[in-house]
Design a protein around this motif. Structure first.
Motif, mmCIF file in Angstrom:
data_model
loop_
_atom_site.group_PDB
_atom_site.id
_atom_site.type_symbol
_atom_site.label_atom_id
_atom_site.label_comp_id
_atom_site.label_asym_id
_atom_site.label_seq_id
_atom_site.Cartn_x
_atom_site.Cartn_y
_atom_site.Cartn_z
ATOM 1 N N GLU A 31 0.848 -1.186 0.000
ATOM 2 C CA GLU A 31 0.000 0.000 0.000
ATOM 3 C C GLU A 31 0.883 1.235 0.000
ATOM 4 O OE1 GLU A 31 -1.855 1.104 3.600
ATOM 5 O OE2 GLU A 31 -0.511 -0.062 4.859
ATOM 6 N N PRO A 32 0.324 2.387 -0.368
ATOM 7 C CA PRO A 32 1.077 3.624 -0.140
ATOM 8 C C PRO A 32 1.208 3.829 1.372
ATOM 9 C CG PRO A 32 -0.811 3.986 -1.612
ATOM 10 C CD PRO A 32 -0.976 2.634 -1.007
ATOM 11 N N PRO A 33 2.415 3.831 1.922
ATOM 12 C CA PRO A 33 2.552 3.960 3.374
ATOM 13 C C PRO A 33 2.090 5.324 3.868
ATOM 14 C CG PRO A 33 4.692 4.078 2.302
ATOM 15 C CD PRO A 33 3.710 3.719 1.237
ATOM 16 N N VAL A 34 1.137 5.323 4.760
ATOM 17 C CA VAL A 34 0.634 6.536 5.396
ATOM 18 C C VAL A 34 0.678 6.304 6.900
ATOM 19 C CG1 VAL A 34 -1.356 8.049 5.718
ATOM 20 C CG2 VAL A 34 -0.866 7.105 3.444
ATOM 21 N N GLU A 35 1.265 7.240 7.627
ATOM 22 C CA GLU A 35 1.426 7.064 9.065
ATOM 23 C C GLU A 35 0.082 6.820 9.746
ATOM 24 O OE1 GLU A 35 3.579 9.260 12.870
ATOM 25 O OE2 GLU A 35 3.657 10.156 10.876
ATOM 26 N N GLY A 36 0.052 5.762 10.555
ATOM 27 C CA GLY A 36 -1.153 5.462 11.320
ATOM 28 C C GLY A 36 -2.202 4.668 10.574
ATOM 29 N N VAL A 37 -1.914 4.269 9.328
ATOM 30 C CA VAL A 37 -2.886 3.530 8.515
ATOM 31 C C VAL A 37 -2.249 2.248 8.009
ATOM 32 C CG1 VAL A 37 -4.395 3.584 6.505
ATOM 33 C CG2 VAL A 37 -3.964 5.687 7.782
ATOM 34 N N LEU A 38 -2.896 1.104 8.254
ATOM 35 C CA LEU A 38 -2.401 -0.194 7.812
ATOM 36 C C LEU A 38 -3.467 -0.876 6.965
ATOM 37 C CD1 LEU A 38 -0.950 -1.548 11.192
ATOM 38 C CD2 LEU A 38 0.287 -0.331 9.398
ATOM 39 N N LEU A 39 -3.033 -1.493 5.864
ATOM 40 C CA LEU A 39 -3.924 -2.326 5.049
ATOM 41 C C LEU A 39 -3.475 -3.766 5.238
ATOM 42 C CD1 LEU A 39 -6.316 -2.135 3.065
ATOM 43 C CD2 LEU A 39 -4.641 -2.294 1.205
ATOM 44 N N LEU A 40 -4.406 -4.619 5.699
ATOM 45 C CA LEU A 40 -4.067 -5.979 6.116
ATOM 46 C C LEU A 40 -4.926 -7.007 5.401
ATOM 47 C CD1 LEU A 40 -4.126 -5.218 9.953
ATOM 48 C CD2 LEU A 40 -2.109 -5.220 8.465
ATOM 49 N N GLU A 41 -4.409 -8.224 5.335
ATOM 50 C CA GLU A 41 -5.219 -9.306 4.797
ATOM 51 C C GLU A 41 -6.451 -9.504 5.671
ATOM 52 O OE1 GLU A 41 -4.183 -13.692 5.140
ATOM 53 O OE2 GLU A 41 -2.512 -12.876 6.310
ATOM 54 N N ARG A 42 -7.541 -9.944 5.047
ATOM 55 C CA ARG A 42 -8.785 -10.173 5.777
ATOM 56 C C ARG A 42 -8.771 -11.560 6.406
ATOM 57 N NH1 ARG A 42 -14.456 -9.154 4.628
ATOM 58 N NH2 ARG A 42 -13.786 -7.289 3.496
ATOM 59 N N LEU A 43 -8.928 -11.613 7.693
ATOM 60 C CA LEU A 43 -9.146 -12.872 8.392
ATOM 61 C C LEU A 43 -10.640 -12.981 8.693
ATOM 62 C CD1 LEU A 43 -6.074 -12.777 10.835
ATOM 63 C CD2 LEU A 43 -6.211 -13.678 8.510
ATOM 64 N N HIS A 44 -11.014 -13.873 9.587
ATOM 65 C CA HIS A 44 -12.413 -13.979 10.003
ATOM 66 C C HIS A 44 -12.541 -13.227 11.317
ATOM 67 C CE1 HIS A 44 -13.420 -16.871 6.855
ATOM 68 N NE2 HIS A 44 -12.281 -17.488 7.135
ATOM 69 N N PRO A 45 -12.964 -11.955 11.277
ATOM 70 C CA PRO A 45 -12.877 -11.101 12.464
ATOM 71 C C PRO A 45 -13.744 -11.545 13.635
ATOM 72 C CG PRO A 45 -14.153 -10.036 10.731
ATOM 73 C CD PRO A 45 -13.535 -11.251 10.113
ATOM 74 N N ASP A 46 -14.731 -12.364 13.374
ATOM 75 C CA ASP A 46 -15.625 -12.789 14.445
ATOM 76 C C ASP A 46 -15.295 -14.181 14.984
ATOM 77 O OD1 ASP A 46 -17.199 -10.413 14.257
ATOM 78 O OD2 ASP A 46 -18.118 -11.231 12.446
ATOM 79 N N VAL A 47 -14.185 -14.763 14.520
ATOM 80 C CA VAL A 47 -13.825 -16.117 14.953
ATOM 81 C C VAL A 47 -12.406 -16.104 15.511
ATOM 82 C CG1 VAL A 47 -13.631 -18.546 14.317
ATOM 83 C CG2 VAL A 47 -15.289 -17.082 13.134
ATOM 84 N N SER A 48 -12.283 -16.097 16.826
ATOM 85 C CA SER A 48 -10.974 -16.175 17.472
ATOM 86 C C SER A 48 -10.854 -17.514 18.181
ATOM 87 C CB SER A 48 -10.807 -15.036 18.482
ATOM 88 O OG SER A 48 -11.547 -15.292 19.664
ATOM 89 N N VAL A 49 -9.654 -17.817 18.676
ATOM 90 C CA VAL A 49 -9.485 -19.083 19.385
ATOM 91 C C VAL A 49 -10.279 -19.118 20.692
ATOM 92 C CG1 VAL A 49 -7.231 -19.652 18.397
ATOM 93 C CG2 VAL A 49 -7.349 -18.373 20.524
ATOM 94 N N ARG A 50 -10.765 -17.970 21.130
ATOM 95 C CA ARG A 50 -11.638 -17.967 22.316
ATOM 96 C C ARG A 50 -12.923 -18.745 22.072
ATOM 97 N NH1 ARG A 50 -11.127 -14.520 26.863
ATOM 98 N NH2 ARG A 50 -13.376 -14.714 27.172
ATOM 99 N N SER A 51 -13.255 -18.981 20.804
ATOM 100 C CA SER A 51 -14.463 -19.746 20.490
ATOM 101 C C SER A 51 -14.272 -21.239 20.723
ATOM 102 C CB SER A 51 -14.875 -19.509 19.034
ATOM 103 O OG SER A 51 -13.881 -19.977 18.136
ATOM 104 N N LEU A 52 -13.036 -21.665 20.945
ATOM 105 C CA LEU A 52 -12.733 -23.079 21.170
ATOM 106 C C LEU A 52 -12.831 -23.412 22.658
ATOM 107 C CD1 LEU A 52 -9.517 -23.366 18.942
ATOM 108 C CD2 LEU A 52 -11.868 -23.974 18.294
ATOM 109 N N PRO A 53 -12.981 -24.695 22.995
ATOM 110 C CA PRO A 53 -12.884 -25.090 24.412
ATOM 111 C C PRO A 53 -11.544 -24.636 24.977
ATOM 112 C CG PRO A 53 -13.726 -26.902 23.091
ATOM 113 C CD PRO A 53 -13.296 -25.834 22.118
#
Length: 299
Positions: free
Chosen positions: A98-120
């Protein structure tokens, strides 16, 4: 689209905002500019979102899903950018070109509503620990990352100032500071660490089953990083009649699974729990402080 920051972010940043800080006021316009610069299509603002940044689900011009993240300077986004670039997607979310701009990051999309906290719980700890191990690499040469000694030194000063009026809290602070002094004498290794690792920071992905997000990177020993994971789901630990024994077993199990010295892990867990508890007191979150300081007392 209106880029209104989630209330969770507003509350969290309000606790730590220096006088005259206007980052939240400027955030909607900064988000619009970041979207326009990259020709992104906005899907939605992630809710409830994090406590240190605005996270927006977007699509790039070719239709690829991505995440746009905007964070204030005090959240050290440029340090996060440098760490993600160094990891190169190994164990952590991928930083996109991306064009680097301070304070702004462009990231790959993960599954934002699914963390390992959802596991036992047992499975969650296992997966989280495995992800953390992949992040512990040699820091880049001539790095500018904060060290564990520097970060905990700033925290120690604030802890002393906050705890002076309460004998019980002061005793825990004294124990935590003594542990810090001893631990900094001869650290066993020097690695690039996530810095704020916990189960909610590990999200499901497509490239790999689980990837870490949201680092506040620091350079130091691995036990410091692992210490935050020990107290995950602290509210469940406190509610359990066997919480103290479970905590001690967790320290032992995590130390053995990641080849970390058990006593060093216990010491950093104590320091980080007390520091978080005292900080919660300082910003007016007494219930959180009570949980954290009770947990620290078990160590």
């Amino acid at each position: 689209m209106a880029f209104e920051p989630p209330q969770r972010l507003v509350r969290a940043l309000g606790e730590t905002a220096p006088d005259g800080d206007d980052w939240l006021e400027k955030l909607p316009e900064a988000a619009r500019q970041a979207v326009a610069l990259r020709e992104l299509t906005v899907e939605r603002v992630q809710m409830p979102g994090g406590r240190s940044s605005l996270v927006v689900l977007v699509r790039r011009p070719d239709g690829t899903p991505a995440v746009l993240k905007l964070a204030p300077p005090r959240a050290r986004p440029e340090s996060e950018r440098a760490a993600l670039a160094h990891w190169g997607g190994a164990g952590a979310v991928q930083l996109l070109d991306e064009p680097p701009v301070e304070g702004v990051l462009l990231l790959e999309r993960l599954h934002p509503d699914v963390s390992v906290r959802s596991l036992p719980e047992a499975k969650a700890l296992l997966e989280a620990a495995g992800t953390l191990r992949r992040l512990w690499v040699e820091p880049p040469g001539e790095h500018r990352f904060e060290t564990v000694a520097e970060r905990t030194g700033r925290q120690a000063e604030a802890m002393r100032a906050t705890a002076s009026g309460d004998a019980g809290v002061s005793a825990l602070v004294d124990a935590a500071l003594a542990a810090r002094t001893e631990l900094l004498t001869a650290p066993p290794e020097r690695r690039l660490l996530h810095g704020t690792f916990r189960q909610s920071k590990v999200l499901a992905g497509e490239r790999m089953p689980w990837l870490a997000v949201g680092p506040d990177p620091v350079v130091g020993e691995c036990a410091f990083d692992l210490a935050r994971l020990v107290r995950d789901r602290v509210e469940d630990l406190i509610a359990s009649p066997s919480g103290a024994a479970t905590t001690r077993r967790r320290v032992k199990r995590l130390a053995e699974s990641l080849d970390v010295d058990q006593e060093r892990l216990r010491g950093w867990t104590l320091f980080r729990a007390v520091e978080s508890g005292v900080r919660a007191l300082r910003v007016g979150r007494p219930k959180d402080a009570e949980l954290l300081l009770e947990f620290a007392g078990w160590l």
